[in-house]
Design a protein around this motif. Sequence first.
Motif, PDB file in Angstrom:
ATOM      1  N   LEU A  20      15.481  68.609 106.683  1.00 15.83           N
ATOM      2  CA  LEU A  20      14.318  68.667 107.554  1.00 15.83           C
ATOM      3  C   LEU A  20      14.837  68.451 108.968  1.00 15.83           C
ATOM      4  O   LEU A  20      15.230  67.344 109.336  1.00 15.83           O
ATOM      5  N   TYR A  28       9.235  70.055 112.932  1.00 20.51           N
ATOM      6  CA  TYR A  28      10.423  70.188 112.091  1.00 20.51           C
ATOM      7  C   TYR A  28      10.416  71.553 111.420  1.00 20.51           C
ATOM      8  O   TYR A  28       9.370  72.172 111.250  1.00 20.51           O
ATOM      9  N   ALA A  30      12.440  73.371 107.847  1.00 24.92           N
ATOM     10  CA  ALA A  30      13.196  72.998 106.644  1.00 24.92           C
ATOM     11  C   ALA A  30      14.235  74.061 106.331  1.00 24.92           C
ATOM     12  O   ALA A  30      13.921  75.258 106.309  1.00 24.92           O
ATOM     13  N   ILE A  51       6.669  72.212 110.386  1.00 22.41           N
ATOM     14  CA  ILE A  51       6.287  71.035 109.601  1.00 22.41           C
ATOM     15  C   ILE A  51       6.093  69.877 110.569  1.00 22.41           C
ATOM     16  O   ILE A  51       6.917  69.656 111.458  1.00 22.41           O
ATOM     17  N   THR A  54       7.461  64.092 107.638  1.00 23.55           N
ATOM     18  CA  THR A  54       7.877  63.992 106.241  1.00 23.55           C
ATOM     19  C   THR A  54       6.659  63.934 105.331  1.00 23.55           C
ATOM     20  O   THR A  54       6.682  64.463 104.226  1.00 23.55           O
ATOM     21  N   HIS A  56       3.813  65.497 105.860  1.00 20.10           N
ATOM     22  CA  HIS A  56       3.359  66.883 105.760  1.00 20.10           C
ATOM     23  C   HIS A  56       4.217  67.646 104.748  1.00 20.10           C
ATOM     24  O   HIS A  56       3.704  68.388 103.910  1.00 20.10           O
ATOM     25  N   LEU A  57       5.539  67.446 104.797  1.00 15.17           N
ATOM     26  CA  LEU A  57       6.433  68.099 103.845  1.00 15.17           C
ATOM     27  C   LEU A  57       6.116  67.659 102.419  1.00 15.17           C
ATOM     28  O   LEU A  57       6.047  68.488 101.508  1.00 15.17           O
ATOM     29  N   ARG A  58       5.909  66.360 102.225  1.00 13.81           N
ATOM     30  CA  ARG A  58       5.564  65.856 100.881  1.00 13.81           C
ATOM     31  C   ARG A  58       4.279  66.502 100.371  1.00 13.81           C
ATOM     32  O   ARG A  58       4.170  66.840  99.190  1.00 13.81           O
ATOM     33  N   CYS A  69      16.747  65.306  99.748  1.00 14.77           N
ATOM     34  CA  CYS A  69      16.267  65.682 101.080  1.00 14.77           C
ATOM     35  C   CYS A  69      16.928  64.791 102.124  1.00 14.77           C
ATOM     36  O   CYS A  69      17.230  63.629 101.858  1.00 14.77           O
ATOM     37  N   LEU A  97      10.966  63.009  98.234  1.00 14.28           N
ATOM     38  CA  LEU A  97       9.681  63.699  98.271  1.00 14.28           C
ATOM     39  C   LEU A  97       8.576  62.893  97.595  1.00 14.28           C
ATOM     40  O   LEU A  97       7.405  63.234  97.706  1.00 14.28           O
TER      41      LEU A  97
END
Length: 101
Positions: A20, A28, A30, A51, A54, A56-58, A69, A97
Amino acid sequence: MNLQMLTELAMNGEVRELELLSLEGGFYIARVRLDNAEMTLQGDDAQPLRIGSTTHLRSLLQRVPPFPCVLVQHCVHDEMCGVREGPIGALRIPFTLASSL
């Protein structure tokens, strides 16, 4: 690479790492590392997926099997000021994650 492709690769155990990358502007992107390739995660418009965090990524990857990650942040201050000698590496912070709640 879109989310569907990432999900399929993760289900097959082919994802080695997701980086990320922190970019100027507070967002960010990925990068997904496989055995023989690296790909940027893209949205429906075939552009790099922006993104926000983190978290939001999850949320995006909540149904994807887990894989390693790392949050990557470059230190532009060191590059601008030239304080250190030798190569300047990025700060790499592993994260999961799994939900932090």
